[in-house]
Motif scaffolding. Structure first.
Motif, PDB file in Angstrom:
ATOM      1  N   LYS A 188     -38.391  18.241   3.164  1.00  0.00           N
ATOM      2  CA  LYS A 188     -37.690  17.010   3.549  1.00  0.00           C
ATOM      3  C   LYS A 188     -37.598  16.051   2.356  1.00  0.00           C
ATOM      4  O   LYS A 188     -36.548  15.447   2.112  1.00  0.00           O
ATOM      5  N   ALA A 189     -38.717  15.925   1.628  1.00  0.00           N
ATOM      6  CA  ALA A 189     -38.725  15.054   0.457  1.00  0.00           C
ATOM      7  C   ALA A 189     -37.753  15.553  -0.606  1.00  0.00           C
ATOM      8  O   ALA A 189     -37.075  14.760  -1.274  1.00  0.00           O
ATOM      9  N   ALA A 190     -37.692  16.876  -0.777  1.00  0.00           N
ATOM     10  CA  ALA A 190     -36.779  17.456  -1.759  1.00  0.00           C
ATOM     11  C   ALA A 190     -35.325  17.136  -1.414  1.00  0.00           C
ATOM     12  O   ALA A 190     -34.498  16.846  -2.303  1.00  0.00           O
ATOM     13  N   THR A 191     -35.003  17.171  -0.118  1.00  0.00           N
ATOM     14  CA  THR A 191     -33.639  16.844   0.316  1.00  0.00           C
ATOM     15  C   THR A 191     -33.301  15.390   0.018  1.00  0.00           C
ATOM     16  O   THR A 191     -32.202  15.070  -0.453  1.00  0.00           O
ATOM     17  N   ILE A 192     -34.265  14.500   0.287  1.00  0.00           N
ATOM     18  CA  ILE A 192     -34.061  13.071   0.003  1.00  0.00           C
ATOM     19  C   ILE A 192     -33.870  12.855  -1.495  1.00  0.00           C
ATOM     20  O   ILE A 192     -32.975  12.125  -1.935  1.00  0.00           O
ATOM     21  N   LEU A 193     -34.713  13.508  -2.297  1.00  0.00           N
ATOM     22  CA  LEU A 193     -34.651  13.332  -3.754  1.00  0.00           C
ATOM     23  C   LEU A 193     -33.326  13.862  -4.301  1.00  0.00           C
ATOM     24  O   LEU A 193     -32.732  13.249  -5.199  1.00  0.00           O
ATOM     25  N   GLU A 194     -32.872  14.967  -3.770  1.00  0.00           N
ATOM     26  CA  GLU A 194     -31.602  15.536  -4.228  1.00  0.00           C
ATOM     27  C   GLU A 194     -30.431  14.618  -3.891  1.00  0.00           C
ATOM     28  O   GLU A 194     -29.473  14.495  -4.662  1.00  0.00           O
ATOM     29  N   ARG A 195     -30.526  13.951  -2.749  1.00  0.00           N
ATOM     30  CA  ARG A 195     -29.455  13.043  -2.339  1.00  0.00           C
ATOM     31  C   ARG A 195     -29.460  11.761  -3.174  1.00  0.00           C
ATOM     32  O   ARG A 195     -28.397  11.257  -3.556  1.00  0.00           O
ATOM     33  N   THR A 196     -30.651  11.234  -3.466  1.00  0.00           N
ATOM     34  CA  THR A 196     -30.733   9.955  -4.177  1.00  0.00           C
ATOM     35  C   THR A 196     -30.676  10.107  -5.695  1.00  0.00           C
ATOM     36  O   THR A 196     -30.197   9.220  -6.390  1.00  0.00           O
ATOM     37  N   HIS A 197     -31.170  11.238  -6.202  1.00  0.00           N
ATOM     38  CA  HIS A 197     -31.190  11.463  -7.654  1.00  0.00           C
ATOM     39  C   HIS A 197     -30.796  12.917  -7.932  1.00  0.00           C
ATOM     40  O   HIS A 197     -31.641  13.747  -8.284  1.00  0.00           O
ATOM     41  N   PRO A 198     -29.519  13.246  -7.799  1.00  0.00           N
ATOM     42  CA  PRO A 198     -29.090  14.642  -7.904  1.00  0.00           C
ATOM     43  C   PRO A 198     -29.329  15.276  -9.273  1.00  0.00           C
ATOM     44  O   PRO A 198     -29.378  16.503  -9.375  1.00  0.00           O
ATOM     45  N   GLY A 199     -29.483  14.473 -10.302  1.00  0.00           N
ATOM     46  CA  GLY A 199     -29.714  15.033 -11.637  1.00  0.00           C
ATOM     47  C   GLY A 199     -31.175  15.337 -11.933  1.00  0.00           C
ATOM     48  O   GLY A 199     -31.487  15.897 -12.989  1.00  0.00           O
ATOM     49  N   LEU A 200     -32.049  14.991 -11.019  1.00  0.00           N
ATOM     50  CA  LEU A 200     -33.488  15.164 -11.240  1.00  0.00           C
ATOM     51  C   LEU A 200     -33.929  16.523 -10.713  1.00  0.00           C
ATOM     52  O   LEU A 200     -33.678  16.868  -9.558  1.00  0.00           O
ATOM     53  N   GLU A 201     -34.590  17.301 -11.565  1.00  0.00           N
ATOM     54  CA  GLU A 201     -35.068  18.624 -11.172  1.00  0.00           C
ATOM     55  C   GLU A 201     -36.469  18.516 -10.586  1.00  0.00           C
ATOM     56  O   GLU A 201     -37.377  17.973 -11.213  1.00  0.00           O
ATOM     57  N   LEU A 202     -36.656  19.057  -9.390  1.00  0.00           N
ATOM     58  CA  LEU A 202     -37.955  19.071  -8.733  1.00  0.00           C
ATOM     59  C   LEU A 202     -38.532  20.480  -8.792  1.00  0.00           C
ATOM     60  O   LEU A 202     -37.920  21.433  -8.305  1.00  0.00           O
ATOM     61  N   ILE A 203     -39.702  20.611  -9.386  1.00  0.00           N
ATOM     62  CA  ILE A 203     -40.387  21.893  -9.510  1.00  0.00           C
ATOM     63  C   ILE A 203     -41.586  21.891  -8.572  1.00  0.00           C
ATOM     64  O   ILE A 203     -42.417  20.979  -8.631  1.00  0.00           O
ATOM     65  N   LEU A 204     -41.696  22.906  -7.706  1.00  0.00           N
ATOM     66  CA  LEU A 204     -42.730  22.960  -6.678  1.00  0.00           C
ATOM     67  C   LEU A 204     -43.689  24.118  -6.939  1.00  0.00           C
ATOM     68  O   LEU A 204     -43.257  25.217  -7.290  1.00  0.00           O
ATOM     69  N   ILE A 205     -44.972  23.858  -6.737  1.00  0.00           N
ATOM     70  CA  ILE A 205     -46.005  24.855  -6.985  1.00  0.00           C
ATOM     71  C   ILE A 205     -46.967  24.867  -5.807  1.00  0.00           C
ATOM     72  O   ILE A 205     -47.439  23.815  -5.369  1.00  0.00           O
ATOM     73  N   ASP A 206     -47.276  26.057  -5.310  1.00  0.00           N
ATOM     74  CA  ASP A 206     -48.196  26.224  -4.177  1.00  0.00           C
ATOM     75  C   ASP A 206     -49.620  26.320  -4.713  1.00  0.00           C
ATOM     76  O   ASP A 206     -49.987  27.315  -5.338  1.00  0.00           O
ATOM     77  N   ARG A 207     -50.420  25.292  -4.475  1.00  0.00           N
ATOM     78  CA  ARG A 207     -51.794  25.266  -4.939  1.00  0.00           C
ATOM     79  C   ARG A 207     -52.677  24.535  -3.925  1.00  0.00           C
ATOM     80  O   ARG A 207     -52.251  23.580  -3.284  1.00  0.00           O
ATOM     81  N   HIS A 208     -53.918  24.988  -3.799  1.00  0.00           N
ATOM     82  CA  HIS A 208     -54.906  24.275  -2.999  1.00  0.00           C
ATOM     83  C   HIS A 208     -55.191  22.934  -3.671  1.00  0.00           C
ATOM     84  O   HIS A 208     -55.058  22.801  -4.895  1.00  0.00           O
ATOM     85  N   PRO A 209     -55.590  21.896  -2.904  1.00  0.00           N
ATOM     86  CA  PRO A 209     -55.830  20.584  -3.506  1.00  0.00           C
ATOM     87  C   PRO A 209     -56.730  20.586  -4.733  1.00  0.00           C
ATOM     88  O   PRO A 209     -56.447  19.875  -5.704  1.00  0.00           O
ATOM     89  N   VAL A 210     -57.801  21.359  -4.731  1.00  0.00           N
ATOM     90  CA  VAL A 210     -58.703  21.379  -5.894  1.00  0.00           C
ATOM     91  C   VAL A 210     -57.958  21.864  -7.131  1.00  0.00           C
ATOM     92  O   VAL A 210     -58.064  21.282  -8.215  1.00  0.00           O
ATOM     93  N   GLU A 211     -57.177  22.934  -6.981  1.00  0.00           N
ATOM     94  CA  GLU A 211     -56.419  23.468  -8.105  1.00  0.00           C
ATOM     95  C   GLU A 211     -55.299  22.515  -8.513  1.00  0.00           C
ATOM     96  O   GLU A 211     -54.999  22.369  -9.705  1.00  0.00           O
ATOM     97  N   ALA A 212     -54.675  21.860  -7.522  1.00  0.00           N
ATOM     98  CA  ALA A 212     -53.600  20.920  -7.821  1.00  0.00           C
ATOM     99  C   ALA A 212     -54.109  19.756  -8.662  1.00  0.00           C
ATOM    100  O   ALA A 212     -53.456  19.320  -9.608  1.00  0.00           O
ATOM    101  N   LEU A 213     -55.287  19.259  -8.326  1.00  0.00           N
ATOM    102  CA  LEU A 213     -55.856  18.151  -9.093  1.00  0.00           C
ATOM    103  C   LEU A 213     -56.211  18.578 -10.508  1.00  0.00           C
ATOM    104  O   LEU A 213     -56.081  17.798 -11.463  1.00  0.00           O
TER     105      LEU A 213
END
Length: 294
Positions: free
Chosen positions: A109-134
């Motif tokens: 949902k956030a990616a859809t909002i970001l694409e609509r408001t800032h279409p030139g911005l690239e969003l890169i997503l990574i699947d990680r547990h919170p400990v690894e994400a931090l």
């Protein structure tokens, strides 16, 4: 003097464990990679790479420098992205890491909002547990980590340079085969535990009801957990986002009043955050207005 190109080569070799694979990723020849490593060894005055048969391995000094190189490169890449973001968010990128349940519910949902408001911005997503994400956030490999903390638990990252923005609350549910169930009915039932943090919270929840759960199975996969419950192998707890992402028709979810997970968008370093990061966090907050099991 350390050269950023040399450090990028060392980091790639360390991550991939091969000069050949590093050359492919960096679009260099193998001889060019070897040349950069030799120049880096000359600049540092220490041996960084050892030949082992037909392969290589890093020396202790090489591993130390490779770890720092990864962090440095992450920061430089982040700075490049931030500079692009300063130009009105017409281009650039922002990187987010999150675990499975928010990554399959809130984040799209956030990616859809970001694409609509800032279409030139690239969003890169990574699947990680919170400990690894931090950890990735600390090393400069991402700009935002979307993590959870239980409402009564500590938020220890505030003392380590992390900055947390509360973006929503996620209710907790008892998952069982029976409708209108309660924790008290499962004092002697087998339980299914998850990650260490989730399992500790499960134990705390049960202890507040006067018993310690008997953990009979372990899984951090929302699909596996529900399958085990449906097969009569135990009961467990799951957050509402996990049930939004996947819910079997043959299990029952009973909300546990007073128990929630708090969701945080986490950044690292001194404020202010870059515009791209701010835009992503705003999109996340807009996507967490209604979090519940459906």
């Amino acid at each position: 003097m350390l050269n950023l190109v040399h450090l990028r080569v060392l980091a790639a070799v360390a991550r991939l464990g091969s000069v050949t694979e590093a050359a492919k990723e960096l679009h260099y020849s193998q001889s060019s990679v070897s040349h950069h490593l030799a120049r880096l060894e000359a600049a540092t005055g220490v041996r960084l790479i050892q030949r082992v048969g037909r392969g290589i391995r890093l020396t202790p000094e090489g591993r130390l420098l490779a770890g720092r190189a990864t962090e440095i490169i992450g920061r430089v890449d982040a700075a490049t992205s931030e500079l692009a973001a300063q130009a009105g968010l017409q281009s650039g990128r922002v990187r987010l890491a999150a675990n499975a349940s928010p990554l399959s519910t809130i984040v799209p949902k956030a990616a859809t909002i970001l694409e609509r408001t800032h279409p030139g911005l690239e969003l890169i997503l990574i699947d990680r547990h919170p400990v690894e994400a931090l950890q990735m956030l600390r090393q400069g490999e991402i700009e935002v980590a979307l993590v959870f903390r239980y409402a009564n638990g500590p938020v220890e990252e505030e003392d380590e340079g992390f900055r947390l923005v509360h973006v929503g609350d996620d209710p907790i549910y008892l998952i069982s085969r029976q409708p209108d169930d309660s924790l008290a009915n499962h004092r002697h039932s087998p339980w299914i535990g998850g990650c260490e943090r989730c399992q500790n919270e499960l134990i705390n929840v049960c202890r507040r009801e006067g018993f310690t759960p008997r953990i009979a199975s372990l899984s951090d996969d929302m699909v596996v957990v529900q399958a085990l419950v449906a097969a009569g192998k135990g009961v467990t707890t799951l957050p509402g986002l996990a049930l939004q992402a996947h819910r079997r028709p043959d299990i029952h979810a009973t909300e546990l009043t007073g128990f929630t997970r708090r969701l945080y968008a986490v950044t690292y370093g001194d404020p202010p955050d870059p515009p791209a990061t701010v835009a992503l966090i705003q999109a996340i907050r807009s996507s967490t207005v209604d979090i519940s099991a459906r």
